[in-house]
Design a protein around this motif. Structure first.
Motif, PDB file in Angstrom:
ATOM      1  N   ASN A  84      -1.088  -7.611  11.421  1.00  0.00           N
ATOM      2  CA  ASN A  84      -2.073  -8.419  12.535  1.00  0.00           C
ATOM      3  C   ASN A  84      -3.493  -7.937  12.186  1.00  0.00           C
ATOM      4  OD1 ASN A  84       0.356  -9.697  13.670  1.00  0.00           O
ATOM      5  ND2 ASN A  84       0.282  -8.240  15.135  1.00  0.00           N
ATOM      6  N   SER A  85      -4.607  -8.687  12.299  1.00  0.00           N
ATOM      7  CA  SER A  85      -5.830  -8.468  12.392  1.00  0.00           C
ATOM      8  C   SER A  85      -6.319  -7.913  11.009  1.00  0.00           C
ATOM      9  CB  SER A  85      -6.099  -7.581  13.259  1.00  0.00           C
ATOM     10  OG  SER A  85      -5.794  -7.741  14.659  1.00  0.00           O
ATOM     11  N   LEU A  86      -5.984  -8.574  10.116  1.00  0.00           N
ATOM     12  CA  LEU A  86      -5.891  -8.153   8.751  1.00  0.00           C
ATOM     13  C   LEU A  86      -7.502  -8.253   8.378  1.00  0.00           C
ATOM     14  CD1 LEU A  86      -3.066 -10.323   6.938  1.00  0.00           C
ATOM     15  CD2 LEU A  86      -3.452  -7.957   6.653  1.00  0.00           C
ATOM     16  N   LYS A  87      -7.964  -7.195   7.316  1.00  0.00           N
ATOM     17  CA  LYS A  87      -9.308  -7.079   6.862  1.00  0.00           C
ATOM     18  C   LYS A  87      -9.333  -7.148   5.556  1.00  0.00           C
ATOM     19  CE  LYS A  87      -9.647  -3.432  10.424  1.00  0.00           C
ATOM     20  NZ  LYS A  87     -10.035  -2.172  10.901  1.00  0.00           N
ATOM     21  N   PRO A  88     -10.418  -7.473   5.054  1.00  0.00           N
ATOM     22  CA  PRO A  88     -10.694  -7.598   3.480  1.00  0.00           C
ATOM     23  C   PRO A  88     -10.138  -6.160   2.744  1.00  0.00           C
ATOM     24  CG  PRO A  88     -12.567  -8.641   4.620  1.00  0.00           C
ATOM     25  CD  PRO A  88     -11.585  -7.865   5.566  1.00  0.00           C
ATOM     26  N   GLU A  89     -10.257  -5.125   3.479  1.00  0.00           N
ATOM     27  CA  GLU A  89      -9.756  -3.868   2.606  1.00  0.00           C
ATOM     28  C   GLU A  89      -8.194  -3.615   2.772  1.00  0.00           C
ATOM     29  OE1 GLU A  89     -12.109  -4.319   5.043  1.00  0.00           O
ATOM     30  OE2 GLU A  89     -12.112  -2.658   6.529  1.00  0.00           O
ATOM     31  N   ASP A  90      -7.506  -4.795   3.387  1.00  0.00           N
ATOM     32  CA  ASP A  90      -6.054  -4.725   3.219  1.00  0.00           C
ATOM     33  C   ASP A  90      -5.621  -5.429   2.085  1.00  0.00           C
ATOM     34  OD1 ASP A  90      -6.011  -5.348   6.711  1.00  0.00           O
ATOM     35  OD2 ASP A  90      -5.584  -3.326   5.649  1.00  0.00           O
ATOM     36  N   THR A  91      -6.540  -6.125   1.350  1.00  0.00           N
ATOM     37  CA  THR A  91      -6.231  -6.648   0.064  1.00  0.00           C
ATOM     38  C   THR A  91      -5.708  -5.861  -0.986  1.00  0.00           C
ATOM     39  OG1 THR A  91      -7.854  -8.318   0.367  1.00  0.00           O
ATOM     40  CG2 THR A  91      -7.103  -7.973  -2.123  1.00  0.00           C
ATOM     41  N   ALA A  92      -4.245  -6.154  -1.536  1.00  0.00           N
ATOM     42  CA  ALA A  92      -3.518  -5.233  -2.365  1.00  0.00           C
ATOM     43  C   ALA A  92      -2.315  -5.756  -2.745  1.00  0.00           C
ATOM     44  CB  ALA A  92      -3.565  -3.809  -1.572  1.00  0.00           C
ATOM     45  N   VAL A  93      -1.563  -5.291  -3.644  1.00  0.00           N
ATOM     46  CA  VAL A  93      -0.233  -5.758  -3.829  1.00  0.00           C
ATOM     47  C   VAL A  93       0.474  -4.718  -3.115  1.00  0.00           C
ATOM     48  CG1 VAL A  93       1.740  -5.804  -5.459  1.00  0.00           C
ATOM     49  CG2 VAL A  93      -0.644  -6.686  -6.254  1.00  0.00           C
TER      50      VAL A  93
END
Length: 125
Positions: A84-93
């Protein structure tokens, strides 16, 4: 031998939610602690969350604590990661991983014996 297949990744905007699933093969799933890791381009694979074989114990990276929830359904041989509340820094495989049987929670990749192929999560700002 354990085979793991992740699903549920995708492209979302900041603030959105995603739920990842990891389906496991084999009869030993319910006796293994499971974990989620992630790896962004140019970075090392990092711990996200872990859950004990029973689901009674969990652990999270500080960066996701309060936003992500790991859970499992041993009847379905599946572990989940609600984000939840995803952030751009959560971008990953994002990778699902299984420990050896009777192993406790693990927070480093070296503690896990089996890995899925990964699913891409991209969070736009």
């Amino acid at each position: 031998q354990v085979q793991l297949v992740e699903s549920g990744g995708g492209l979302v905007q900041a603030g959105a939610s995603l739920k990842l699933s990891c389906a496991a093969s084999g009869r030993t799933f319910s006796s293994r602690a499971m974990g989620w890791f992630r790896q962004a381009p140019g970075k090392e694979r990092e711990f996200v969350a872990a859950i004990s074989w029973s689901g009674g114990s969990t652990d999270y990276a500080d960066s996701v604590k309060g936003r992500f929830t790991i859970s499992r359904d041993n009847a379905k041989n599946t572990v989940y990661l609600q984000m939840n509340s995803l952030k751009p820094e959560d971008t990953a495989v994002y990778y699902c991983a299984a420990r050896r049987t009777s192993g406790g929670l693990g927070v480093t990749p070296y503690q896990y014996d089996y890995w899925g192929q990964g699913t891409q999560v991209t969070v736009s700002s």
